[in-house]
Design a protein around this motif. Structure first.
Motif, PDB file in Angstrom:
ATOM      1  N   ARG A  29       1.924  -1.312   1.712  1.00 19.95           N
ATOM      2  CA  ARG A  29       1.678  -2.502   0.891  1.00 19.95           C
ATOM      3  C   ARG A  29       1.085  -2.132  -0.460  1.00 19.95           C
ATOM      4  O   ARG A  29       1.315  -2.812  -1.467  1.00 19.95           O
ATOM      5  CB  ARG A  29       0.739  -3.446   1.644  1.00 19.95           C
ATOM      6  N   GLU A  30       0.332  -1.025  -0.483  1.00 18.42           N
ATOM      7  CA  GLU A  30      -0.281  -0.567  -1.734  1.00 18.42           C
ATOM      8  C   GLU A  30       0.662   0.312  -2.543  1.00 18.42           C
ATOM      9  O   GLU A  30       0.269   0.852  -3.577  1.00 18.42           O
ATOM     10  CB  GLU A  30      -1.573   0.180  -1.430  1.00 18.42           C
ATOM     11  N   GLY A  31       1.892   0.483  -2.059  1.00 19.57           N
ATOM     12  CA  GLY A  31       2.894   1.202  -2.840  1.00 19.57           C
ATOM     13  C   GLY A  31       3.111   2.645  -2.471  1.00 19.57           C
ATOM     14  O   GLY A  31       3.886   3.349  -3.142  1.00 19.57           O
ATOM     15  N   ALA A  32       2.447   3.118  -1.427  1.00 10.62           N
ATOM     16  CA  ALA A  32       2.655   4.500  -0.997  1.00 10.62           C
ATOM     17  C   ALA A  32       4.001   4.633  -0.285  1.00 10.62           C
ATOM     18  O   ALA A  32       4.558   3.663   0.235  1.00 10.62           O
ATOM     19  CB  ALA A  32       1.526   4.935  -0.070  1.00 10.62           C
ATOM     20  N   LYS A  33       4.506   5.863  -0.258  1.00 13.15           N
ATOM     21  CA  LYS A  33       5.717   6.185   0.499  1.00 13.15           C
ATOM     22  C   LYS A  33       5.249   6.752   1.840  1.00 13.15           C
ATOM     23  O   LYS A  33       4.620   7.808   1.881  1.00 13.15           O
ATOM     24  CB  LYS A  33       6.567   7.195  -0.263  1.00 13.15           C
ATOM     25  N   VAL A  34       5.563   6.042   2.911  1.00 10.45           N
ATOM     26  CA  VAL A  34       4.939   6.336   4.202  1.00 10.45           C
ATOM     27  C   VAL A  34       5.949   6.870   5.213  1.00 10.45           C
ATOM     28  O   VAL A  34       7.020   6.286   5.406  1.00 10.45           O
ATOM     29  CB  VAL A  34       4.264   5.070   4.785  1.00 10.45           C
ATOM     30  N   LEU A  35       5.583   7.967   5.864  1.00 10.78           N
ATOM     31  CA  LEU A  35       6.353   8.482   6.993  1.00 10.78           C
ATOM     32  C   LEU A  35       5.589   8.144   8.262  1.00 10.78           C
ATOM     33  O   LEU A  35       4.451   8.599   8.456  1.00 10.78           O
ATOM     34  CB  LEU A  35       6.548   9.993   6.892  1.00 10.78           C
ATOM     35  N   ARG A  52       9.688  -1.867   5.573  1.00 11.47           N
ATOM     36  CA  ARG A  52      10.767  -1.963   4.580  1.00 11.47           C
ATOM     37  C   ARG A  52      11.132  -3.417   4.323  1.00 11.47           C
ATOM     38  O   ARG A  52      11.399  -3.805   3.173  1.00 11.47           O
ATOM     39  CB  ARG A  52      11.991  -1.183   5.055  1.00 11.47           C
ATOM     40  N   ALA A  53      11.127  -4.234   5.367  1.00 15.91           N
ATOM     41  CA  ALA A  53      11.454  -5.650   5.215  1.00 15.91           C
ATOM     42  C   ALA A  53      10.450  -6.369   4.322  1.00 15.91           C
ATOM     43  O   ALA A  53      10.779  -7.360   3.665  1.00 15.91           O
ATOM     44  CB  ALA A  53      11.516  -6.324   6.587  1.00 15.91           C
ATOM     45  N   ALA A  54       9.217  -5.844   4.295  1.00 11.39           N
ATOM     46  CA  ALA A  54       8.172  -6.429   3.448  1.00 11.39           C
ATOM     47  C   ALA A  54       8.165  -5.824   2.051  1.00 11.39           C
ATOM     48  O   ALA A  54       7.283  -6.127   1.242  1.00 11.39           O
ATOM     49  CB  ALA A  54       6.809  -6.240   4.105  1.00 11.39           C
ATOM     50  N   GLY A  55       9.146  -4.957   1.768  1.00 10.60           N
ATOM     51  CA  GLY A  55       9.260  -4.367   0.440  1.00 10.60           C
ATOM     52  C   GLY A  55       8.668  -2.990   0.298  1.00 10.60           C
ATOM     53  O   GLY A  55       8.625  -2.440  -0.814  1.00 10.60           O
ATOM     54  N   ALA A  58       9.275   3.174   3.576  1.00  9.83           N
ATOM     55  CA  ALA A  58       8.829   3.726   4.853  1.00  9.83           C
ATOM     56  C   ALA A  58      10.007   4.264   5.632  1.00  9.83           C
ATOM     57  O   ALA A  58      11.109   3.723   5.573  1.00  9.83           O
ATOM     58  CB  ALA A  58       8.108   2.653   5.672  1.00  9.83           C
ATOM     59  N   SER A  59       9.766   5.337   6.365  1.00 13.00           N
ATOM     60  CA  SER A  59      10.779   5.878   7.263  1.00 13.00           C
ATOM     61  C   SER A  59      10.084   6.426   8.496  1.00 13.00           C
ATOM     62  O   SER A  59       8.855   6.574   8.524  1.00 13.00           O
ATOM     63  CB  SER A  59      11.609   6.962   6.573  1.00 13.00           C
ATOM     64  N   ALA A  60      10.883   6.721   9.530  1.00 11.52           N
ATOM     65  CA  ALA A  60      10.331   7.137  10.816  1.00 11.52           C
ATOM     66  C   ALA A  60      10.697   8.573  11.136  1.00 11.52           C
ATOM     67  O   ALA A  60      11.717   9.093  10.671  1.00 11.52           O
ATOM     68  CB  ALA A  60      10.851   6.212  11.917  1.00 11.52           C
ATOM     69  N   PHE A  61       9.843   9.190  11.971  1.00 10.11           N
ATOM     70  CA  PHE A  61      10.130  10.544  12.442  1.00 10.11           C
ATOM     71  C   PHE A  61       9.524  10.684  13.829  1.00 10.11           C
ATOM     72  O   PHE A  61       8.361  10.327  14.050  1.00 10.11           O
ATOM     73  CB  PHE A  61       9.542  11.588  11.507  1.00 10.11           C
TER      74      PHE A  61
END
Length: 257
Positions: A29-35, A52-55, A58-61
């Motif tokens: 939400r704060e704009g970070a790219k999250v794994l 991702r739906a909230a904008g 983000a991706s999963a591993f």
């Protein structure tokens, strides 16, 4: 106001549910790219999709924190997908209940392996990438249980969480040469999926022992993580932040009357 964390690469372990999912949500939400890292790829992907739906980005591993090679692959994925790695939120943990008299060696080993060894392996796997960051940050999810309080059935959990803090202090010294800080948030009673099914009476009883008269939210913990990950916390390392609504303060329940 904290400097924006937008654009920074963040890896969160145990991110498919509970506190980890909340951490990932706040950072995204704060704009970070999250794994989002979890043992179940499906669960991690479902959590990432909500972000991702909230904008968010983000991706999963799928990786188990007790597996050195799997965590190395997770760190490499963060670098490949997000151009580097700036923040590790070492959150993965487990808390099955077992009395001291009945606890098996296997139960002890499983909790210590996930909660304590998993912290070590996650950090070790992420270090090469964090050393390349201009502001590397590591934040642990510890607990008030073990370092401050105790609870029947959680002697193995308490040992693992106290162990994290012993590890933290020496790690802070060793990592300082790279400009990497490491700190820990210590949650009290937090509402997660596991507690929501316990019923209103149970939750009310738990809240009654907390001065603020409510259980914490996963966002309460994530906000503490966000501070430790910020540029403003650049001179803070080897420290802990208790986020418990004052739960550890009263000498007895009479103090709250």
């Amino acid at each position: 106001m904290l400097t924006s964390i937008a654009g920074r690469s963040v890896l969160v372990t145990g991110a498919s549910k509970g506190i980890g999912k909340g951490i990932a949500r706040v950072f995204a939400r704060e704009g970070a790219k999250v794994l989002l890292v979890a043992r179940s790829e499906d669960a991690a992907e479902a959590a990432a999709e909500t972000l991702r739906a909230a904008g968010g980005v983000a991706s999963a591993f799928a990786a188990d924190v007790t597996d050195r090679d799997a965590m190395a692959a997770a760190a490499e994925a963060a670098v490949a997908r997000h151009g580097g790695l700036d923040v590790l939120c070492a959150n993965a943990g487990m808390f099955p209940s077992a009395s001291l008299e009945e606890m098996t060696e296997a139960q002890w080993d499983e909790v210590l392996s996930t909660n304590l060894k998993g912290t070590f392996l996650s950090i070790q796997a992420c270090l090469p990438a964090l050393k390349q960051s201009e502001a590397g940050r590591i934040v642990l999810t510890s607990s008030i249980t073990g370092p401050i309080t105790g609870f029947p059935g959680w002697s193995h959990y308490g040992a693992s969480k106290a162990g994290q803090l012993g590890f933290l202090r020496t790690a802070a010294i060793e990592l300082a040469r790279y400009g990497i800080t490491i700190n820990a948030v210590m949650p009290g009673n937090i509402i997660t999926e596991g507690l929501e099914g316990m019923g209103d009476d149970y939750l009310a009883q738990m809240a009654a022992s907390i001065p603020l008269k409510r259980l914490g939210s996963v966002e309460d913990i994530a906000h503490g993580m966000l501070y430790f990950a910020s540029r403003e916390a650049a001179y803070v390392t080897g420290q802990t932040l208790v986020v418990d609504g004052g739960q550890t303060l009263p000498e007895s329940l009479e103090a709250l009357e």
